[in-house]
Scaffold this motif. Sequence first.
Motif, PDB file in Angstrom:
ATOM      1  N   HIS A   1      -5.465  34.309  58.002  1.00 25.55           N
ATOM      2  CA  HIS A   1      -6.328  33.155  57.783  1.00 25.55           C
ATOM      3  C   HIS A   1      -6.154  32.111  58.887  1.00 25.55           C
ATOM      4  O   HIS A   1      -5.054  31.633  59.150  1.00 25.55           O
ATOM      5  N   ASP A   2      -7.259  31.770  59.558  1.00 27.73           N
ATOM      6  CA  ASP A   2      -7.295  30.689  60.541  1.00 27.73           C
ATOM      7  C   ASP A   2      -6.249  30.853  61.638  1.00 27.73           C
ATOM      8  O   ASP A   2      -5.608  29.897  62.061  1.00 27.73           O
TER       9      ASP A   2
ATOM     10  N   THR B   1     -11.229  26.794  56.140  1.00 28.78           N
ATOM     11  CA  THR B   1     -10.032  27.066  56.938  1.00 28.78           C
ATOM     12  C   THR B   1      -9.068  25.887  57.000  1.00 28.78           C
ATOM     13  O   THR B   1      -7.924  26.060  57.410  1.00 28.78           O
TER      14      THR B   1
ATOM     15  N   GLY C   1      -5.503  25.778  64.042  1.00 21.07           N
ATOM     16  CA  GLY C   1      -5.768  27.202  63.887  1.00 21.07           C
ATOM     17  C   GLY C   1      -5.489  28.027  65.116  1.00 21.07           C
ATOM     18  O   GLY C   1      -4.427  27.941  65.715  1.00 21.07           O
TER      19      GLY C   1
ATOM     20  N   GLU D   1      -4.483  26.615  58.879  1.00 18.74           N
ATOM     21  CA  GLU D   1      -4.903  25.649  57.862  1.00 18.74           C
ATOM     22  C   GLU D   1      -4.129  24.342  57.936  1.00 18.74           C
ATOM     23  O   GLU D   1      -4.712  23.298  58.145  1.00 18.74           O
TER      24      GLU D   1
END
Length: 912
Positions: free
Chosen positions: A353-354, A834, A316, A312
């Motif tokens: 995440h990402d 993202t 990424g 983020e």
Amino acid sequence: MRNFPVFIFVCFLLVSPAVSNASEVYKKNKRTLVIPVQSSPRLRFGADKLAKSLSLIGYDVKIVQKDKLPVGNELIVIGTRGDALLEGLSGSSVKRPGKEGFNITYDKNKCLIIEGSDPSGALYGCMELEALLKKTGKLPVNISLTDQPEMVLRGTCIGLQKPEYLPGRDVYEYPYTPESFPWFYDKALWLKYLDMMVENRYNSLYLWNGHPFASLVRLKDYPYAVEVDDATFKKNEEMFRFLAEEADKRGIWVIQMFYNIIIPKPFAEKHHLKTQDRNRPIIPLISDYTRKSIAAFVEKYPNVGLLVALGEAMEGVGQDDIEWFTKTIIPGVKDGLKAAGIQHEPPIVLRAHDTDAPSVMAAALPLYKNLYTENKFNGEALTTYEPRGSWAALHRKLSNIGTVHIANVHILANLEPFRYGSADFIQKSVQAMNKIYGAKGLHLYPQSGYWDWPYTADKLGNRQLQLDRDWIWYKEWARYAWNSTRDRNEEINYWGQELAAKYGTDLTAGKAILNAYEASGEISPKLLRRYGITDGNRQTLTLGMLMTQLINPYRYGLFTLMYESEAPEGEMIIEYAEKEWKKQGHIGETPVQVAREVVEHGKKALMAINEAEPAVTRDTAEFRRLKNDMYCYDAMANFYAEKVKSALWVLRYKYSNEINDLEKALPLLQKSVDHYARLVKLTENDYLYANSMQTKQRKIPMRGVDKTFIHWKEMLPVFTKELDHFKRSIDSLKSAGTGKASEPERFKNATVKVLSGNETYLIAKDALVFTDSVAHIKDVAEQLIGLKGLKLAKAQQIKSGTTLKFSNTAPVKVLVGFFNQKDPAYLKAPELETDASANNYGQSEIKISNALVLAGYPPLNVHAYSFGAGTNTLTLGKGACMVLGFISDAQEMRIYNAGLDGKGKDIDWLFE
């Protein structure tokens, strides 16, 4: 009346023997709680809680610390497995529960024994006995109970973040100060929250902040990096130690989250850097600062864990993530342990995440063993307890690594702000975490108002605490994280009793309130998973959706993963309409089905809440607010149902060209606006806002800037205007006999000096667009013809990204074309799911869909980046894209679909 004092005196004489007898009974009910001499804070905390509860129901209680059992038969012995105090007790170690488990039993001499497998187990054993006391009013005569939690980690989260940006700062940049977070320094509030956590047997507390280190540690090499003054720094140190100590007493592990790569503002300014730059490579200075910050934090707060969000704020998926985690973060933790002389590794949670979490873990585990993984359950929403597809596969892959995997119930953008308490939906969701994902941990966000902690959105004279309003949210998730396999019929009785106690009703009315929660609890999940654009917080579901968002979702950056993984198999509105026209069969959950079901859920919720109302005798003001929420859910369900039915007639017109289809859509759209007007009345005096994130990240239904479009009353004129425009469009079609929108004018080139040395070319058919490829333009929207595009090296774009430098005397927009197909070779379009910085230049929305086609490539969508006058730099990530030229920032850009993908005409003009 004059004889009244005599009457009172006689009554006192009559009852005084009973009072005397009660006193005798009180004296006889003595209990001695025996705990080991070297007891942990958790065990002592549990014993103290149990002693207080015994005292409240009439026992004379004392606590003694012994390593050998004293003489007596009124003993309650509390210890952990292996304690000398428990040796030789016949009831001890009947069963051997796992981590945080406990046994409660009597031995042959009638000693009541609470044996924990560890200090947390002893604490929970005391709490279990305390719960029995509250239920029955006395100690059990016989008991043999063994229990342990199903999930290893059961945690809640609090964000040290705000609804808006701080002046001069970007997203996630919130130093810990009394001005920004006065509640952080409120010890009484913290104790209330921690007590809620231990009552529900939560064992982890996540604190979310972009870069907390500059508020909590001071570095010898970078003293100027501290973002708070000396007085605040001392307060932060005191509060953090207080919080960690009080949490530890209650068996709670504090976990500090941070994003990568964010640096403090004073550090950034001194070194002429940006605080955040997603496309910035790892540079030694930032790595050194971050490593030393982590080391200082670990040395200073050795019992606090870390939650690492690699994606983020930094680019990424890629090698940078692995490098940063293994060469900056983990070495920083090890440096801190060495400095503190600590041998055991504190846990590190890696957020998936990402980032490519499996690859990161593969590289990290040889270096550091005490690692956990975490991933969102249903994105930033609650949509289904039947997750599937690639998202479920990622969870399973992380669970199979061999470390504990945590499911994160995140943000809840589709539930905000109405009350939610469906025990059935939540129990099934936790079961899915176990059975489908293989997760052994829960990380729970607040039910609503995450960005505005600790308050709810309710419009009251004194702001309401989320902790108070959403008690059932925390209690339900905790109950099923401990044991998700509880019998459903027994659970209906349990929650019926809880709600009856809350509102002073009988069990029947308590169950009716549960029915209202569970009927309404199906509405928002079904609406988002079948009609929504995204599972992210750029969409506020309860504010509604525009008609163009329903009939042309790809224009708004449709996040398809939600449909593919976070919903049962089914069809989007556009898919359903196409199949209807082609007379093809339908698959799974359909838009029409959901429209029918949510209306029925709304009816059931209203029937149930109204059935319960006459029996309510306690907390009547809160019950009125709960009842109003049920009416809000009902109005929202009907708004969406009518609008979706209208959208299907509009989409039929796309194929039929029959104005009659639009005329059938019109009364349905009118009904949806009427239902929305009802929703406005229900919320106008009861809610401050619909969404707690009030920044430019919000896009759907309307772009929110400076706290605009945060309330339903702001959206009603938008939906009314949409309806009026549709009426005029129908009238125009009838009079003109045409089904086309007016053609937009061609864009005009703005005066810009390109400083990065790129060659330009004119956008037109057959034009070559890359310096290292013969790819040529096959087709292009009329509006783009004649713009001066920049020739770029495709191979260099894929390897290193794209950087453009230019100067301009007036504000401009840079038009960038993104291929509308997922491929590692193509630059991913701006996506707020993202990348929180994906709208910093107004670039997240597609301006022209399917606007240009290169031979051999998928169509491109055009996005626009706005820049002020001056010397500017546009930095884009790795992957091929097209820079189509510069236009004046003042030039109007009508959003539309150029239709060069061959999938039909644009009909958005019917509504705008």
